[in-house]
Design a protein around this motif. Structure first.
Motif: not given
Length: 529
Positions: A29-42, A80-85
């Motif tokens: 569930v934690d990962y599902l939430q993190k993926i749904l709110t991930a910032r990648v499209y910048d 993944g790199a951008y979402n981390k940063m």
């Protein structure tokens, strides 16, 4: 080691009972939430999900390609790199970031740093091709070349990060990186809302498959997740079988994007719990898959990017699938142009369109012609002949085939006509070296031993190899090949005095280059010994 426990009723995953905090406490569930709110499209695009029409017809299944090779850096790694940063604090970004990478992750971090306006230091092995280091510099990152391998670069990056206060961006073993890669699965399910039998994912350190599996198993647990590794870089497969992380002594370098000696702690935990099956493919199958994708899309994948397609073909054959929808993530296209000659050479064998043989014929008039008559109307891809002695001759023959099983029937046909034949189609020494060397023996090489090495392709690497050899060892044969890759291949014949054999083993261990003793290889004994 902490693991995720699959619910017997719902297929959901819960956090392990005994965790040590940090990433290990995250459940599905934690990962599902993190993926749904991930910032990648910048930085990333929603990559296409294209049907491979020609391949689909050949396999009798609908094959969809998730085209991560279309990303701005030609790889999924920037997600993944951008979402981390982007989740770092202003203070952390102000100190700068650092990573270790020989390619795609480096470009992802560099581009992300450019967009976020922070300093990026990328530590790359000195063996990294100029094409890749220049690509990283083009985004404004500082490149530090250090060591012969990723492991050397990784350790140096940790040291520099600690000294200068840089934030380390791990290529795979980080929940934010994993969540960024998981957005690929989110797109797949949005783009194709009909049944999917399986999604095929290449595995290096495990970040991509962890993110993809976490999202799909949370939303569509009926879809199978199939992990793919090469036969010479299968750390995750071995780890899952052993029930603990296994560290490989060395890894194959052809699929450099997945050449990881040890997978991550968190990625192993997720993969062990969520992945349904694994497929292991060889170099020839990967080359054939690169050709398959080119024929359907006119795009050229890097080896790691083609692993999933190679696995689809193998999986379909193994399970005799028909009429299913299969998704392959084509995860990268950072291919050195010079490597294409190697890919083209090996694709025919990988596609089971060529078989290689060593055929022994009597050295008497009419034998060679009779051999040609046996071959008949088959298309000949290669033919090498040289008289061996006054009794027999060995002929190296390449023949076009329609499927791999055909080679056994051809070998039997030769034998039925009195010509002993050895099937060399899967003989690595033959494909890398022998087919380019047929034509000579030496009466002086009676005590010769043959070894095959891979070594980093960098200035001085060959001289380092030769200069470390004992002066009492005589080189009786030498063949070097490089197909535009980050590594060179040599086969070397050496005459070693009996009392120096222990010293030779120490020499091999000290070099730390992959080495195979080929002295008993039948191709060597037929054509060069």
């Amino acid at each position: 080691m902490p693991g995720l426990e699959r619910s017997a009723t719902t297929g959901s995953l819960a956090p392990a009972a005994n965790t040590n905090g940090g990433a290990g406490t995250l459940g599905l569930v934690d990962y599902l939430q993190k993926i749904l709110t991930a910032r990648v499209y910048d930085v990333a695009i929603e990559s296409p999900l294209d049907e491979a029409k020609k391949l689909s017809v050949r396999l009798g299944n609908r094959v969809l390609l998730k085209r991560e090779d279309c990303q701005p850096v030609f790889s999924f790694k920037l997600r993944g790199a951008y979402n981390k940063m982007v989740h770092l604090s202003a203070e952390q970004l102000g100190r700068g970031v650092i990573c270790a990478s020989a390619g795609n992750h480096a470009q992802g971090v560099a581009l992300s740093a450019q967009r976020l306006g922070c300093q990026a230091v990328i530590v790359m092995p000195v063996t990294t091709p100029r094409l890749k280091s220049d690509a990283v510099r083009s985004f404004g990152a500082e490149v530090v070349l250090h060591g012969d391998s990723y492991s050397d670069a990784y350790q140096h990056a940790l040291e520099l990060g600690q000294t200068h206060g840089y934030e380390f961006v791990h290529p795979f073993d980080d929940p934010d990186v994993i969540a960024g890669q998981g957005t690929i699965a989110m797109e797949i399910l949005r783009q194709h809302q009909h049944p999917i039998h399986a999604v095929f994912v290449a595995i290096g350190g495990g970040g991509l498959i962890s993110g993809v599996a976490a999202f799909i198993k949370a939303v569509r647990p009926d879809i199978k997740i199939v992990g793919v590794q090469t036969s010479d870089s299968d750390a995750m497969v071995q780890s899952v079988r052993a029930g603990e992380r296994v560290r490989l002594h060395d890894v194959g370098l052809f699929s450099d994007g997945t050449a990881v000696k040890q997978v991550g702690i968190e990625t192993f935990r997720l993969t062990q719990a969520l992945v349904d099956d694994f497929v292991v493919v060889d170099t020839d199958a990967v080359c054939a898959a690169i050709k398959d994708v080119f024929e359907d899309t006119r795009s050229v994948l890097e080896p790691a990017g083609a692993l999933a397609v190679a696995a689809v073909k193998q999986y379909v054959a193994r399970h005799d699938l028909k009429g299913q929808t299969l998704v392959a993530i084509t995860c990268g296209a950072n291919m050195n142009f010079d490597r294409l000659r190697f890919v083209a050479e090996r694709a025919e064998v990988g596609e089971e369109r060529e078989a290689l043989f060593g055929v022994t014929i009597p050295e008497k008039r009419g034998s060679f012609r009779r051999l040609c008559e046996i071959i008949g109307p088959r298309s000949v891809t290669e033919f090498n002949y040289r008289m061996s002695d006054d009794q027999i001759a060995h002929v190296f023959v390449g023949l076009a085939t329609s499927h791999r099983g055909e080679s056994a029937a051809i070998a039997k046909g030769f034998a039925d006509h009195g010509f002993a034949a050895v099937d060399l189609t899967d003989n690595e020494l033959t494909k890398q070296h022998i087919r380019h060397m047929v034509g000579g023996r030496s009466p002086l090489a009676h005590d010769e031993r043959l070894y095959r090495f891979d070594f980093p392709e960098r200035p001085g690497a060959l001289m380092r190899f030769l200069s470390h050899m004992h002066p009492d060892w005589n080189i009786s044969l030498f063949h070097y090949r490089n197909q535009g890759a980050d590594y060179g291949r040599i086969v070397i014949g050496i005459q070693i005095p009996p009392d120096e054999k222990t010293s030779f083993q120490s020499f091999v261990d000290g070099l730390a280059y992959p080495c195979v003793d080929e002295t008993d290889n039948p191709a060597y004994r037929m054509f060069l010994r």
